[in-house]
Design a protein around this motif. Structure first.
Motif, short mmCIF file in Angstrom:
data_model
loop_
_atom_site.label_atom_id
_atom_site.label_comp_id
_atom_site.label_asym_id
_atom_site.label_seq_id
_atom_site.Cartn_x
_atom_site.Cartn_y
_atom_site.Cartn_z
N PRO B 219 0.84 -1.22 0.00
CA PRO B 219 0.00 0.00 0.00
C PRO B 219 0.87 1.26 0.00
N GLY B 220 0.70 2.09 -1.02
CA GLY B 220 1.46 3.34 -1.10
C GLY B 220 2.89 3.14 -1.58
N THR B 221 3.25 1.94 -1.93
CA THR B 221 4.65 1.66 -2.28
C THR B 221 4.76 0.88 -3.58
N ASP B 222 5.59 1.38 -4.49
CA ASP B 222 6.01 0.63 -5.67
C ASP B 222 7.41 1.12 -5.97
N LEU B 223 8.39 0.42 -5.43
CA LEU B 223 9.76 0.92 -5.39
C LEU B 223 10.72 -0.13 -5.91
N LYS B 224 11.55 0.28 -6.89
CA LYS B 224 12.62 -0.59 -7.37
C LYS B 224 13.95 -0.07 -6.84
N VAL B 225 14.65 -0.92 -6.09
CA VAL B 225 15.94 -0.55 -5.51
C VAL B 225 17.02 -1.37 -6.20
N GLY B 226 17.80 -0.72 -7.09
CA GLY B 226 18.92 -1.40 -7.74
C GLY B 226 20.01 -1.69 -6.73
N LEU B 227 20.62 -2.88 -6.84
CA LEU B 227 21.74 -3.22 -5.95
C LEU B 227 23.05 -3.04 -6.70
N VAL B 264 17.46 3.91 -7.99
CA VAL B 264 16.27 3.71 -7.16
C VAL B 264 15.15 4.51 -7.82
N GLU B 265 14.05 3.84 -8.09
CA GLU B 265 12.95 4.48 -8.83
C GLU B 265 11.62 4.10 -8.19
N GLY B 266 10.72 5.09 -8.15
CA GLY B 266 9.37 4.79 -7.69
C GLY B 266 9.03 5.52 -6.40
N PHE B 267 8.00 5.03 -5.75
CA PHE B 267 7.54 5.72 -4.53
C PHE B 267 7.38 4.72 -3.40
N VAL B 268 7.47 5.27 -2.19
CA VAL B 268 7.41 4.41 -1.02
C VAL B 268 6.78 5.17 0.15
N ARG B 269 6.02 4.43 0.93
CA ARG B 269 5.38 5.04 2.08
C ARG B 269 5.86 4.29 3.34
N ALA B 270 6.28 5.05 4.33
CA ALA B 270 6.76 4.43 5.58
C ALA B 270 5.61 3.72 6.28
N THR B 271 5.94 2.59 6.93
CA THR B 271 4.92 1.82 7.64
C THR B 271 4.97 2.02 9.15
N LYS B 287 9.22 10.07 -3.19
CA LYS B 287 9.33 9.62 -4.57
C LYS B 287 10.79 9.71 -4.99
N PHE B 288 11.29 8.62 -5.61
CA PHE B 288 12.67 8.58 -6.10
C PHE B 288 12.70 8.69 -7.62
N GLU B 289 13.68 9.42 -8.11
CA GLU B 289 13.99 9.43 -9.55
C GLU B 289 15.50 9.40 -9.70
#
Lengths: 408, 408
Positions: B219-227, B264-271, B287-289
């Motif tokens: 919920p509120g999060t769709d985030l891709k974190v490249g390693l 890092v791309e996308g958005f994330v909401r803290a839980t 939001k990350f770009e």
């Protein structure tokens, strides 16, 4: 808050204010370093408030827990007691060179080291004194402003009032502290200015005399303490080399001078126990020849005392002699504080060890012929209502300085 | 001592033992530096006992009072907040270079800075972070062994259990701490060895995967974190460069890796809320770009969060990504701790700021293409029972890593 709590908070705040404004005299833009027991945190918060209001750049507190020293002595491996963390001492030394002032908050448990290994304690004391030499040179020479104020630590209160329960003992000790530090009344700052002026006047009179020696006589005591040529009596407030007026001991009732390291002769018996390094040393009795202690005994803590005067060559010679009227407020309280900051201000005293630059002509120890040097400086009390003190003038004439513990 | 007091003392002693033997793993002849709140003195005495028994050369404690920081912010002149006492930080840095280990005891009041000037706080945080860079490099690179353990500070307990009276809240927080730190049972040392082995196994599995990215969805999060290429998953115990095995966080449930600073791309909401610098930051949404936060909001503490990510260029990029099962013991307690040491071990999380050398190939940050650098490193929680995580393989294929907060 109850009325009693409010009254206490007001007095504690005054003690914090006196520490900052009269003791250290914190300057705008200056850092203040505070050494204090963890239990003193409430007092230290007051100190911080007053220091920031005076414009302090930072208040850096080194809180300590004295029980940790006891744990080290009991649990540590034998080889660790010659080590002191140099990085800590050197850090503080650097801060002082960068202009910081120092406030030491004292509230030691006089029984901290009861029954502990006195050899380990002595080694630890020496290692720390060596590490602290740089700091010592800066504070001793008043290159920085510094002060010492008391805090009613529970273990200390129990020693002073052994018949009271813990909480009552702490309250009673605070009452004694507020009285002795002149913070029980409203105008503490004004009181301190008056008191410092009186002490200054006393040093002026004594400096005019140019005594060659002081002669102490009382029960168990017949001691001649030669004073260095060009000596300076001091007491109360002090100007740092930068010209900031600080008041190094709160409370203070003494005026003090520099003995000649080779010119102390006779015998002397302590009139109060000495609390040193967590041990209680009672009924000290020593004999001096050519300035050196040649014989020492004590009814308890004798080993601790002998370890102390064996620290180095100067530890068995005098670095200070001080006169305190037997009618000083602290003495009149009738309490035995087991704390040198108080007990030394209830009785005339002498200190083995390092001499104080402030008593040397021009403030420079190296110029003073006869100045003692040592890692240690430990005061112990020899005055009482039965003590007479004469001043020996340059022609050999003698005049009364104190009779039955009172200035003539 | 009552039975309850004895039980508490036994658990506190086990926490001290775990801190010394498992956390820092104090070596014979080593100095231990401890940073702790003044209120933690009883725990610290236990730490000292265990450290001396392990052969420590010295236990040097820097006790701190967090209220003093608040007093500075409220009472200090405006020009002082860019100053940090370098002599203190440099002293500790020297001690670390001389071989000391570090134990940090955490028990912060999450509301310490409520209503305080957030600009002053941010400047103070930055000045201290700059002064601490040398220490940071040594601990971050595991040139020394170090650990963090919790302490149930009263102000913290009141925040976690607002409906309980102060004493009951402290007891309840201790119970939660003893459970989370695995010190409530007899064989705490054995439990920790087992737990560390399980975390190590998890990092082995993840290291075998060579994921190019993690994809978080909830919920509120769709985030891709490249390693980063050549990344190393880590978790649990760590070997210092001298080969001493320490366990830096107690408790710990996470396995963590290094994000690529630009990927890092996308958005994330803290839980969960984030407790940072004495303020509570709630409902963070960003939001990350291109790896950078381009948009940030929070329902409270937004200014504090925005100051944090504006500290420097790297403060708005990621330095860590960590996976924690939603069924971790801390998460199952159902408590919100307002303390990152706990909350980050109850949920998968990301950290803005400095990357960790331990996640870089060979442990050297400069070799890692895509490693982020910053004065800060602050974790915040994004995991929950509704979070799915996919691993993106090099060919672009995707596989499930976590479903509904549990490892697949």
């Amino acid at each position: 808050m109850t009325e009693i709590q409010e009254d206490f908070a007001a007095k504690l705040d005054r003690l914090a204010e006196i520490a900052v404004r009269i003791g250290v005299n914190v300057q705008a833009g200056q850092e203040l370093i505070v050494n204090a027991p963890v239990e003193a945190v409430e007092l230290i918060r007051g100190v911080a408030r007053h220091a920031y209001r005076a414009g302090a750049k930072a208040v850096s507190v080194n809180f300590g827990d004295q029980v940790l020293s006891r744990i080290a002595v009991d649990e540590g491996r034998d080889e660790i007691f010659d080590y002191a963390p140099g990085w800590r001492f050197d850090g503080v030394e650097r801060a002082l060179k960068e202009g910081a002032a120092v406030l030491n908050v004292l509230g030691a448990d006089p029984n901290l080291m009861a029954g502990a290994d006195s050899g380990r304690i002595a080694r630890g004391q020496k290692a720390h004194a060596i590490a602290a030499r740089g700091i010592q040179a800066l504070t001793g020479g008043f290159a920085v402003s510094w002060s010492i104020v008391p805090f009613a630590h529970q273990a200390w209160a129990r020693a002073v009032f052994p018949d009271l329960d813990s909480d009552t003992a702490v309250r009673a000790l605070w009452d004694a502290i507020f009285a002795a530090t002149r913070t029980d009344g409203e105008d503490a700052v004004g009181n301190w200015k008056d008191h410092a002026a009186r002490l200054h006047e006393r040093t002026e009179i004594l400096n005019g005399k140019r005594y060659e020696a002081l002669h102490f006589r009382g029960p168990g005591t017949d001691l001649k303490v030669g004073l260095i040529e060009g000596h300076e009596w001091a007491g109360g407030a002090v100007n740092t080399t930068a010209g900031v007026r600080c008041l190094p001991n709160i409370p203070t009732e003494e005026v003090f001078c520099m003995p000649h390291r080779d010119r102390v002769e006779g015998f002397v018996r302590a009139t109060k126990p000495l609390s040193y390094a967590g041990a209680l040393i009672e009924s000290i009795s020593v004999k001096f020849e050519g300035g050196r202690i040649v014989n020492a005994s004590a009814s308890s803590g004798e080993e601790v005392f002998k370890n102390l005067i064996a620290t180095d060559e100067g530890a068995s010679r005098l670095g200070e002699v001080a006169l305190v009227p037997h009618a000083s407020p602290i003495s009149k309280s009738g309490l035995l504080f087991y704390n040198t900051l108080f007990d030394e201000n209830a009785a005339s005293h002498i200190a083995v060890g390092r001499a104080l630059g402030i008593n040397a002509p021009g403030g420079a120890l190296e110029k003073a012929v006869g100045a003692n040097d040592s890692l240690v400086h430990v005061d112990w009390m020899i005055g009482s209502g039965e003590m007479d003190v004469d001043g020996v003038l340059s022609g050999g004439e003698v005049e009364a300085v104190m009779r039955e513990g009172a200035f003539v």
